[in-house]
Design a protein around this motif. Structure first.
Motif, PDB file in Angstrom:
ATOM      1  N   GLU A 349       0.857  -1.216   0.120  1.00 15.09           N
ATOM      2  CA  GLU A 349      -0.023  -0.138  -0.105  1.00 15.09           C
ATOM      3  C   GLU A 349       0.777   1.301  -0.012  1.00 15.09           C
ATOM      4  N   TRP A 352       2.732   1.816  -3.523  1.00 12.48           N
ATOM      5  CA  TRP A 352       1.744   2.183  -4.405  1.00 12.48           C
ATOM      6  C   TRP A 352       1.517   3.869  -4.065  1.00 12.48           C
ATOM      7  N   VAL A 356       4.343   5.546  -6.229  1.00 14.03           N
ATOM      8  CA  VAL A 356       3.648   5.680  -7.677  1.00 14.03           C
ATOM      9  C   VAL A 356       2.776   6.823  -7.817  1.00 14.03           C
TER      10      VAL A 356
END
Length: 371
Positions: A349, A352, A356
């Motif tokens: 998590e 990400w 990202v």
């Protein structure tokens, strides 16, 4: 006063009672105890009052701000040359403070600015607590890097850089104040502080003899949340201290992805087997493809589940032998999966959101930490 022991507390009076009992029983007595109540509803003031005439005890209550800021609050009021940071869910063996004093009085000890000690499971812990302790200290889960906290099984002194954890760490008061103490991170703040200690050129050392009993969490739900947050913290720490992430930190994530993949593969195999059974037919002229599909599905299920079953068996046997209990061995299997996969999911998590999506630490995890 040579030592100030600082303990942040949040709604855990029973744990504080046990900790203070163990502090009162120490063979070495030159220390004060600072309890910082971090906005608790269920306070430990009555517990602390019982020890007011036994220990040099100071009790403070403040608005909730998390463990790191509560430790800083206690450090500002401490008088000792050394600050010892403990979690409220630990219990100290009688010679703990003596071991600390002996090491810091040695020629080697005079060169360190910070130190940490290992933890162990106490015989009185519940089977779930013992299973959780096993999952955090076993070679087959964490590589054993956090284990070895018994008097008969002490880890060797770290040859590489050592980073103390806040459940059992000490630091010279002047260094603590120089570095500004713990940051406002709500999880992983102890590793962040340890990184800053070493990055500032100070030496941190493991003291194997300064071990203690650490209860950790009392059920799997709380344990999952703890390790999930640890996974998140690892990415946040890498963002704050680039290059500190090692291969070992990514293994739980790899394990998690592997379990998810094998589980999906097993479900596909089960679906194949059921579909094959539904259409299977054997007559005078032979069997149709349904039977073959059934056998193929069964082979897929066996292939997918075999690694997980073998790993579970390894955990069961090793834990049962170490703890001398079959029940603890059985509980250690789900404990290990919770530990590895909870960390792995938190890591994914955070990867990400931070790597990202490029979200800020505070906004990305405000729901988790910053309340």
């Amino acid at each position: 006063m040579k030592y100030s022991i600082i303990v942040p507390v949040f709604n855990r009076p029973d744990e504080v009672d046990e900790l203070l009992q163990s502090l009162a029983a120490q063979s070495y007595k030159d220390f004060e105890v600072i309890i910082v109540e971090d906005g608790s509803e269920n306070t430990c003031k009555d517990v602390c009052d019982k020890f007011a005439d036994i220990l040099a005890l100071h009790y403070y209550i403040k608005a909730n701000s998390g463990p790191g800021q509560s430790r800083n609050y206690g450090a500002e009021r401490a008088k000792g040359e050394w600050l010892i940071i403990l979690d409220s869910d630990v219990v100290l063996p009688r010679e703990y403070m003596r071991a600390v004093e002996n090491y810091l009085s040695s020629s080697e000890g005079k060169e360190v600015a910070a130190w940490g000690g290992p933890d162990a499971s106490h015989p009185s812990f519940t089977p779930v607590q013992k299973a959780i302790s096993y999952s955090m200290t076993s070679f087959f889960t964490t590589g054993g890097i956090r284990g070895g906290g018994s008097s008969k099984n002490k880890p060797k002194r770290a040859l590489d850089k050592f980073y103390p954890r806040s459940f059992n760490m000490g630091i010279r008061r002047d260094v603590y104040l120089q570095l500004g103490g713990f940051s406002k991170m709500r999880f992983g703040e102890d590793i962040d502080f340890s990184y800053r200690i070493v990055e500032a050129g100070h030496r941190a050392q493991l003291i194997p003899e300064a071990w203690l009993w650490h209860k950790r969490r009392t059920d799997f739900r709380k344990f999952f949340r703890q390790v999930y947050n640890s996974g998140i913290a690892r990415i946040n720490l890498e963002k704050r201290h680039p290059g500190t992430m090692k291969l070992v930190h990514m293994l739980p994530m790899v394990f998690t992805l592997g379990v998810v993949f094998l589980s999906l593969l097993a479900l596909i195999g089960i679906a194949m087997a059921l579909a094959g059974l539904y259409s299977a037919y054997c007559g005078p002229s032979g069997c149709n493809m349904g039977l073959i599909v059934t056998f193929l599905g069964g082979a897929v299920v066996l292939t997918a589940l075999s690694p997980l079953l073998l790993y579970s068996l390894l955990l069961l046997v090793d834990s049962a032998i170490r703890n001398r209990s079959l029940s603890v061995g059985l509980l250690s299997v789900p404990a290990a999966f919770v530990q590895l996969m909870g960390y792995g999911f938190g890591f994914l998590e955070a990867w990400w959101k931070r790597m990202v999506l490029r979200q800020d630490e505070f906004t990305a995890f405000e729901k988790n930490f910053y309340k």
